[in-house]
Motif scaffolding. Structure first.
Motif, short mmCIF file in Angstrom:
data_model
loop_
_atom_site.label_atom_id
_atom_site.label_comp_id
_atom_site.label_asym_id
_atom_site.label_seq_id
_atom_site.Cartn_x
_atom_site.Cartn_y
_atom_site.Cartn_z
N ASN A 447 43.47 12.27 2.25
CA ASN A 447 44.47 11.62 3.14
C ASN A 447 45.67 11.12 2.34
O ASN A 447 46.82 11.13 2.85
CB ASN A 447 43.81 10.46 3.89
CG ASN A 447 42.90 10.97 5.03
OD1 ASN A 447 43.16 12.07 5.57
ND2 ASN A 447 41.89 10.17 5.36
N ARG A 456 49.31 14.79 8.74
CA ARG A 456 48.48 13.81 9.47
C ARG A 456 47.15 13.64 8.76
O ARG A 456 46.53 14.59 8.32
CB ARG A 456 48.27 14.33 10.90
CG ARG A 456 47.48 13.33 11.75
CD ARG A 456 47.43 13.84 13.18
NE ARG A 456 46.77 15.12 13.27
CZ ARG A 456 45.45 15.29 13.40
NH1 ARG A 456 44.66 14.26 13.43
NH2 ARG A 456 44.96 16.53 13.47
N GLU A 457 46.69 12.39 8.68
CA GLU A 457 45.43 12.10 8.01
C GLU A 457 44.26 12.59 8.88
O GLU A 457 44.33 12.58 10.10
CB GLU A 457 45.29 10.58 7.78
CG GLU A 457 46.31 10.04 6.79
CD GLU A 457 46.11 8.56 6.55
OE1 GLU A 457 45.12 7.99 7.14
OE2 GLU A 457 46.86 7.95 5.77
N GLU A 459 40.22 12.31 10.13
CA GLU A 459 39.28 11.20 10.44
C GLU A 459 37.98 11.44 9.68
O GLU A 459 37.40 12.53 9.74
CB GLU A 459 39.01 11.15 11.93
CG GLU A 459 38.11 10.00 12.30
CD GLU A 459 37.86 9.92 13.80
OE1 GLU A 459 37.07 9.05 14.23
OE2 GLU A 459 38.41 10.76 14.56
N HIS A 460 37.52 10.41 8.99
CA HIS A 460 36.27 10.53 8.22
C HIS A 460 35.09 10.16 9.14
O HIS A 460 35.09 9.14 9.80
CB HIS A 460 36.28 9.59 7.01
CG HIS A 460 34.95 9.48 6.34
ND1 HIS A 460 34.35 10.53 5.69
CD2 HIS A 460 34.08 8.42 6.24
CE1 HIS A 460 33.21 10.15 5.20
NE2 HIS A 460 33.01 8.85 5.52
N ILE A 461 34.03 10.99 9.21
CA ILE A 461 32.82 10.74 10.05
C ILE A 461 31.61 10.70 9.13
O ILE A 461 31.33 11.65 8.40
CB ILE A 461 32.65 11.86 11.08
CG1 ILE A 461 33.87 11.94 12.01
CG2 ILE A 461 31.36 11.63 11.88
CD1 ILE A 461 33.79 13.07 12.99
#
Length: 781
Positions: A447, A456-457, A459-461
């Protein structure tokens, strides 16, 4: 020697023969001239006797006495010598000749020898000793000779007895002692029989009777005194105790076994005599005798009973017996301790064969717990009021232990599986958490680059991580899945032990009735038996032995608990032990079997000593009054089973002695009831009547009436003494038999007067038979 058909003719008989014409029985004698001389001389001397002086008469009587003594001795010696003389004379006879046929005198080869008495008689005549001249003197001579012979035989018997006593050991049987006792038997009877027999034979002879009739008269006269005595004794004994004395003898033996002596009524069982004794107890003149006898007999019976009790134990009171019961059951080393030790040892042998972690079913236990708290169909709330909360709690706890995760976790294999599952889940959670952390770092770097590029960054899951609650839940689910409804053998064994202790201590106020614990105990036992069956035959055998010992212990403790735990002290314990013994002996038998031998003996001793104790109101200061009636009342309060339990465990002799004591007490009680009435007015009337008669005779001053009244009292006193005399009672038991000496004396007299070989042979036969009986009596054959 003059003979009549083989019977020698005595010179003393010759005058009678001469008076019949010089012939005896029609056969000429060998000395008719002598007989004629005697005939004439008899008349002459008869006239001369009247002219004798007193001194001459005394001298003559002394001479006649001397002749009788010597000739009597000759008769005895002749028993042995005369058969030889007869044989010698018979051998000297020749065959018939013309002279012998004409004269009637047998021809001889040598002169005939006289018999012993004939020889001694001729010697006495030659010595100037006077001889009998009249019939009275001849009869008196017969009596004198008979008494001399009797005295001689008894003297020989006395010498043999004295020699035997000096040379032999006391009581050692011997032929010599038998002969001595035989010769001196019944001395008075022999003397009387000798007098009567010889006198009867002499009178018959002088009356002109034939020798055979005279001999029979002598035999009858000799037997008469003995026969009369026999008849009198037999009649009296038969009147008092019947024909046989066996029962009387047995009753005397029964009394002797307890150290007492019976009265005549008690020994014979004759109701008339028993009633007579009771009436004598009411008369003032004999009351003291009877009272002393009854009192002494009661003391003897009490002493005999105490002696029986002392043979098994010194315990005397119910208090001591109660202490022995408590100590023998619950005390150290008592039944409970020894039984528990045995049960534990047997279960230890079983435990060595079964793995304590072996899983066993408890279906019997679970079902029994459910059945003990049933649910009323359609009334669940009402059911709770009748359900035992303790039993319900046990049932719920058992169900939880059978199906809960905790129960499964107690199993090593399941515990290892749950441990591995937890470790796996925890390691996986750690790995995912580390991965999530690495992913978060990588996402942050990307990111940052994307931001620098204006992108655009992303999303970390994170991957899901299993938490502690979830791990615990999964492990719990595993444990629940592994619950099999079984339980370890060790757990069920301990459960059974705890239930047994609860059952042993359960009482009326217990939370759980003993019946419910008993059912639960049996159910747990069945589940344990199933475990033993899984291990094979050896385990089953060990289980059966242990289970039986345990059940026996519990049965005994259940039956005796109310005895041992009886409130009120040892006395109450003793009374509780005997409760119910009138109908049976279940509790008493169980208690006695459980007690050690010392405890058993203590109980029996205390019971035995109390059987004859009269109530306190009739007891003396020492407390020693014994009553046969009280004994029988208490005896009959014990059932036959109870008496067997109490008295038949110490050997047959003790049991027999107890039975004889009961027979004696029953005899005394029944005898005292004859002619008795509850108020005792019969004896009172007799006593008052006698006293009234005595005072009346004293006031009237009539000597005859006074003497009759006092004499009647004296007779009553004497009769009471006789009826209570041990010698009189023993006499009743003896068999009635003819005196031993009478028959011997009669036969001896018959033989001496007839000199008949057949009579001599009969005498020898009887003497030999009586002698053999005497010897057999001494040798015990």
């Amino acid at each position: 020697m003059p003979r009549f058909q083989g019977i020698p003719v005595d010179e003393q008989q010759a005058p009678s023969a001469a008076r019949r014409g010089g012939r005896f029985g029609g056969i000429p004698t060998d000395d008719a001239a002598d007989f004629g001389d005697v005939q004439v001389g008899a008349s002459t001397t008869a006239r001369g006797a009247r002219a004798r002086s007193v001194g001459q008469a005394i001298q003559r009587e002394l001479g006649l006495g001397l002749r009788n003594v010597v000739e009597g001795a000759g008769d005895i010696v002749g028993i042995f010598t005369d058969p030889l003389v007869s044989l010698y004379n018979w051998a000297g006879e020749r065959g018939p000749t013309t002279t012998s046929l004409v004269t009637g005198v047998p021809a001889r080869r040598w002169p005939a020898e006289p018999t012993t008495r004939e020889a001694w008689s001729k010697w006495l005549t030659a010595a100037g000793v006077p001889s009998a001249e009249t019939a009275g003197e001849r009869v008196a001579g017969d009596v004198g000779r008979a008494l001399s012979g009797t005295a001689l035989t008894m003297g020989v018997g006395g010498l043999l007895g004295a020699g035997r006593a000096a040379s032999s050991s006391v009581g050692k049987p011997s032929v010599r002692r038998g002969i001595a006792d035989f010769l001196i038997a019944q001395p008075v009877g022999q003397a009387v029989a000798s007098v009567t027999g010889s006198a009867a034979a002499g009178v018959a002879r002088e009356s002109g009777a034939s020798p055979g009739i005279a001999a029979l008269a002598g035999l009858g006269g000799g037997m008469a005194p003995g026969v009369l005595r026999y008849a009198g004794e037999a009649s009296l004994r038969g009147l008092l105790r019947g024909k046989s004395g066996d029962q009387t003898g047995k009753m005397i033996d029964n009394f002797a076994a307890v150290g007492a002596t019976p009265s005549a009524g008690q020994a014979t069982g004759n109701r008339f005599v028993q009633g007579l004794e009771n009436n004598l107890a009411g008369l003032p003149a004999s009351e003291g005798v009877m009272h002393r006898f009854v009192s002494s007999q009661g003391d003897d019976m009490r002493t005999g009973l105490s002696r029986l009790a002392d043979r098994i134990s010194s315990v005397r009171s119910g208090e001591d017996a109660g202490r022995a019961i408590v100590s023998g059951i619950s005390g150290p080393g008592g039944y409970k301790d020894t039984a528990r030790t045995e049960v534990r040892s047997l279960y230890g042998a079983l435990d060595s064969m079964i793995d304590p972690n072996l899983r066993i079913g408890v279906d019997n236990t679970a079902k029994t717990l459910k059945d003990l708290n049933p649910v009323i169909p359609g009334a669940p709330s009402l059911s709770k009021l009748f359900q035992n909360s303790r039993i319900e709690g046990i049932a719920q706890a058992l169900q939880k232990d059978r199906t809960s995760a905790a129960s499964a976790a107690s199993r090593p294999d399941v515990a290892n599986e749950a441990k591995n599952l937890r470790a796996t889940l925890e390691q996986r959670a750690k790995d995912i958490d580390f991965l999530n952390q690495q992913n978060a770092v990588e996402a942050a770097r990307l990111n940052q680059v994307r931001r620098s590029l204006g992108q655009r960054e992303i999303e970390h899951i994170d991957y899901p991580v299993t938490g502690k609650e979830e791990i615990d839940a999964q492990v719990s689910e595993l444990l629940k899945a592994r619950a099999d409804g079984l339980m370890p053998y060790e757990s069920i064994k301990k459960l059974r032990t705890l239930v047994g202790e609860e059952l042993e201590n359960a009482g009326l106020l217990s939370d759980v009735p003993p019946s419910k614990y008993k059912a639960l105990y049996a159910a747990v036992s069945r589940d344990m038996q199933a475990a033993a069956e899984q291990e094979g035959a050896a385990a089953v055998d060990a289980w059966q032995k242990a289970d039986k010992a345990n059940r026996d212990m519990m049965r005994v403790m259940e039956q005796v608990a109310h005895v041992v735990d009886k409130k009120g002290g040892p006395e109450k314990v003793f009374q509780a032990a005997l409760a119910g013994t009138r109908e049976g002996a279940t509790t008493l038998r169980t208690l006695m079997d459980a007690l050690p031998e010392s405890g058993q003996r203590a109980v029996t001793s205390a019971v035995l000593r109390r059987l004859g104790m009269v109530p306190p109101s009739a007891q003396n200061v020492e407390g020693s009054v014994f009553s046969a009636g009280t004994f029988m009342t208490n005896w009959n309060r014990l059932s036959s089973e109870a008496r067997d339990v109490l008295f038949k465990r110490y050997g047959p002799q003790f049991a027999s002695d107890i039975d004889r004591l009961a027979i004696v007490a029953d005899n005394v009680k029944r005898g005292s009831a004859v002619y008795a009435n509850p108020s005792g007015t019969g004896n009172k009337v007799l006593g008052i009547g006698y006293l009234g008669a005595l005072f009346s005779s004293l006031f009237t001053g009539n000597p005859a009436a006074i003497a009759a009244t006092i004499g009647g009292g004296a007779m009553a006193n004497a009769l009471a003494r006789v009826l209570t005399s041990p010698r009189a009672v023993n006499w009743l038991a003896n068999s009635t038999s003819l005196p031993k000496g009478a028959a011997l004396a009669s036969l001896r007299q018959l033989a001496s007067q007839t000199d008949d070989p057949d009579v001599n042979a009969l005498q020898d036969l009887v003497a030999t038979a009586e002698h053999r009986d005497e010897v057999d009596d001494h040798t015990g054959q």
